[in-house]
Every structure is written in structure tokens, then in C-alpha cells.
Motif scaffolding. Structure first.
Motif, PDB file in Angstrom:
ATOM      1  N   THR A 166       0.849  -1.185   0.000  1.00  0.00           N
ATOM      2  CA  THR A 166       0.000   0.000   0.000  1.00  0.00           C
ATOM      3  C   THR A 166       0.884   1.235   0.000  1.00  0.00           C
ATOM      4  OG1 THR A 166      -1.911   1.049   1.056  1.00  0.00           O
ATOM      5  CG2 THR A 166      -0.227   0.144   2.537  1.00  0.00           C
ATOM      6  N   THR A 167       0.288   2.396   0.166  1.00  0.00           N
ATOM      7  CA  THR A 167       1.035   3.642   0.237  1.00  0.00           C
ATOM      8  C   THR A 167       1.100   4.107   1.690  1.00  0.00           C
ATOM      9  OG1 THR A 167      -0.930   5.025  -0.018  1.00  0.00           O
ATOM     10  CG2 THR A 167       0.185   4.316  -2.045  1.00  0.00           C
ATOM     11  N   VAL A 168       2.059   4.968   1.969  1.00  0.00           N
ATOM     12  CA  VAL A 168       2.145   5.532   3.318  1.00  0.00           C
ATOM     13  C   VAL A 168       0.880   6.324   3.631  1.00  0.00           C
ATOM     14  CG1 VAL A 168       3.383   7.185   4.776  1.00  0.00           C
ATOM     15  CG2 VAL A 168       4.659   5.579   3.360  1.00  0.00           C
ATOM     16  N   GLU A 169       0.348   7.005   2.622  1.00  0.00           N
ATOM     17  CA  GLU A 169      -0.865   7.798   2.838  1.00  0.00           C
ATOM     18  C   GLU A 169      -2.031   6.910   3.276  1.00  0.00           C
ATOM     19  OE1 GLU A 169       1.992   9.974   0.533  1.00  0.00           O
ATOM     20  OE2 GLU A 169       1.097   8.028   0.108  1.00  0.00           O
ATOM     21  N   ARG A 170      -2.191   5.772   2.611  1.00  0.00           N
ATOM     22  CA  ARG A 170      -3.266   4.855   3.007  1.00  0.00           C
ATOM     23  C   ARG A 170      -2.968   4.243   4.369  1.00  0.00           C
ATOM     24  NH1 ARG A 170      -5.780   0.614  -0.421  1.00  0.00           N
ATOM     25  NH2 ARG A 170      -7.442   1.104   1.034  1.00  0.00           N
ATOM     26  N   LEU A 171      -1.711   3.907   4.618  1.00  0.00           N
ATOM     27  CA  LEU A 171      -1.339   3.360   5.921  1.00  0.00           C
ATOM     28  C   LEU A 171      -1.675   4.341   7.036  1.00  0.00           C
ATOM     29  CD1 LEU A 171       0.156   1.200   7.660  1.00  0.00           C
ATOM     30  CD2 LEU A 171       2.270   2.426   7.142  1.00  0.00           C
ATOM     31  N   MET A 172      -1.383   5.614   6.809  1.00  0.00           N
ATOM     32  CA  MET A 172      -1.638   6.645   7.812  1.00  0.00           C
ATOM     33  C   MET A 172      -3.102   7.060   7.863  1.00  0.00           C
ATOM     34  SD  MET A 172       1.275   7.343   9.274  1.00  0.00           S
ATOM     35  CE  MET A 172       1.055   8.960   9.988  1.00  0.00           C
ATOM     36  N   GLY A 173      -3.883   6.604   6.878  1.00  0.00           N
ATOM     37  CA  GLY A 173      -5.283   7.003   6.839  1.00  0.00           C
ATOM     38  C   GLY A 173      -5.466   8.424   6.364  1.00  0.00           C
ATOM     39  N   THR A 174      -4.486   8.921   5.589  1.00  0.00           N
ATOM     40  CA  THR A 174      -4.564  10.310   5.129  1.00  0.00           C
ATOM     41  C   THR A 174      -4.744  10.412   3.627  1.00  0.00           C
ATOM     42  OG1 THR A 174      -2.147  10.400   4.932  1.00  0.00           O
ATOM     43  CG2 THR A 174      -3.115  11.145   7.019  1.00  0.00           C
ATOM     44  N   ASP A 175      -5.065   9.284   2.964  1.00  0.00           N
ATOM     45  CA  ASP A 175      -5.190   9.351   1.509  1.00  0.00           C
ATOM     46  C   ASP A 175      -6.302  10.300   1.086  1.00  0.00           C
ATOM     47  OD1 ASP A 175      -6.899   7.478   2.662  1.00  0.00           O
ATOM     48  OD2 ASP A 175      -7.014   6.244   0.862  1.00  0.00           O
TER      49      ASP A 175
END
Length: 201
Positions: A57-66
Motif C-alpha cells: 500500500t502507500t504511506v498515505e493509506r497506511l496513515m489514513g490520510t489518503d
């Protein structure tokens, strides 16, 4: 991806069928660090990227900030600093504080990118104390992308350095050059990420 970051990290580990020690080994960290993450401590920038790769996945999705990506597209996180010997030190992944620092994204830098802050005179005359180096989030050893360029380089022993990458005298070995330190010859590297911008402070 929903829930807190701690919950998401635990779910990624369990989905991969790994216990905390196995997950830590895959990421190059310790079981106690994984345990802290799963209790709410936030991983450093490089660790977030590593966890995201495990989860595909992406860091943005991991952080919930996508969903905030468009609002934050002009911001690049500062994930560590460059100190003595041009060594990169990621910020402590459980240090207290009121959040990660960011720099404005230069208009010519696209895609995933992170920044590190220069401490002291380790990169003179290229960059001064307090300046930020922005480098690509894509790590590679494709020579066309990194040769003769200033890069953040991960060595096979795990160290991160900021050096200019030159072809070595042996296959898959590189000379690492800086302006104020002896050349490091025929070094094996894991990856390099070209510096895309140097931002004075």
C-alpha cells in the motif's frame, strides 16, 4: 484502510502471518519497537515506508490520510536529519512532540518525497546547517537514475548517508563522494534515492 495506525500495523502483521519478532526482522527493527507501534507509538518515516511495502500500500493509506492527499500535496514530511559524516538519522519513532515537521513542495518535485534537515557542517558547501534536502520516496539502484547524483544511500550495513554516487571499480560497487570527507571506495549499497531539492532556511 480504517482504524488507528496502531490497529492497522497490527492487522498488517497478522495478515502476513507473522508474530512481532518475525515482523520486526522483516523490517530491520526490534520486537519491542513493533510492540510500541501496536500500542500507539508512531514509526519513523523510513519505517512507515517499509511497513507500507509489506502491506503493498502507500504511506498515505497506511496513515489514513489518503483522503487528505490533495490538501497536503504541497507538503513534504521531514523524517530525519543529516549529521556528522553525512549520516542520516531518522527521527526517533516514539519521541514525544507535537507532530512531524513539513516543508513546502518545490514545484518541480512530483510523486512521493521526504526531507531531512542538515545539522552542522557535514554537507558544506553543498548545504548549510538547517537546510532541508528533499529526496524521492522511490528507492532504486538503477544506475541511470542515481549515478553522478547527490543521493541518500543505504549501505548494506544499514547506514544511511548523503553522498554523490559514482561507479566503482567492481561490478555492483560504488564510490561514495562528498566535498568534505574522504571518498568511500567500492561500497555495496542496498538502494539510493536522488536528492531532488535543497531548500535553504
Amino acid at each position: 484502510m480504517s482504524g488507528s495506525l496502531a490497529t492497522r500495523i497490527k492487522a498488517i502483521r497478522q495478515t502476513a502471518g507473522l508474530n512481532q519478532t518475525e515482523f520486526a526482522n522483516r523490517l530491520g527493527t526490534t520486537q519491542s519497537t513493533v510492540a510500541r507501534w501496536e500500542k500507539g507509538a508512531e514509526p519513523s518515516g523510513p519505517m512507515l515506508h517499509a511497513i507500507a511495502r509489506v502491506a503493498s500500500t502507500t504511506v498515505e493509506r497506511l496513515m489514513g490520510t489518503d483522503d487528505l492527499a490533495s490538501a497536503a500535496a504541497d507538503q513534504i514530511p521531514v523524517v530525519g536529519y543529516v549529521g556528522a559524516g553525512a549520516a542520516v538519522t531518522p527521527f526517533d519513532d516514539y519521541a514525544p512532540g507535537d507532530g512531524m515537521a513539513f516543508v513546502e513542495r518545490p514545484p518541480f518535485v512530483s510523486g512521493r518525497a521526504v526531507a531531512v534537515e542538515v545539522k552542522g557542517d557535514s554537507l558544506l558547501p553543498v548545504a548549510e546547517d538547517g537546510w532541508r534536502l528533499v529526496y524521492t520516496g522511490e528507492q532504486t539502484i538503477v544506475e541511470d537514475q542515481v549515478l553522478n547524483k547527490l543521493c541518500v544511500v543505504q549501505l548494506s550495513d544499514g547506514r544511511l548517508l548523503v553522498k554523490r554516487l559514482m561507479r566503482g571499480s567492481k561490478p555492483q560497487r560504488y564510490h561514495l563522494v562528498s566535498t568534505n570527507a574522504p571518498i568511500m571506495e567500492d561500497i555495496e549499497i542496498e538502494w539510493a534515492a536522488p536528492v531532488r531539492a535543497i531548500i535553504p532556511q
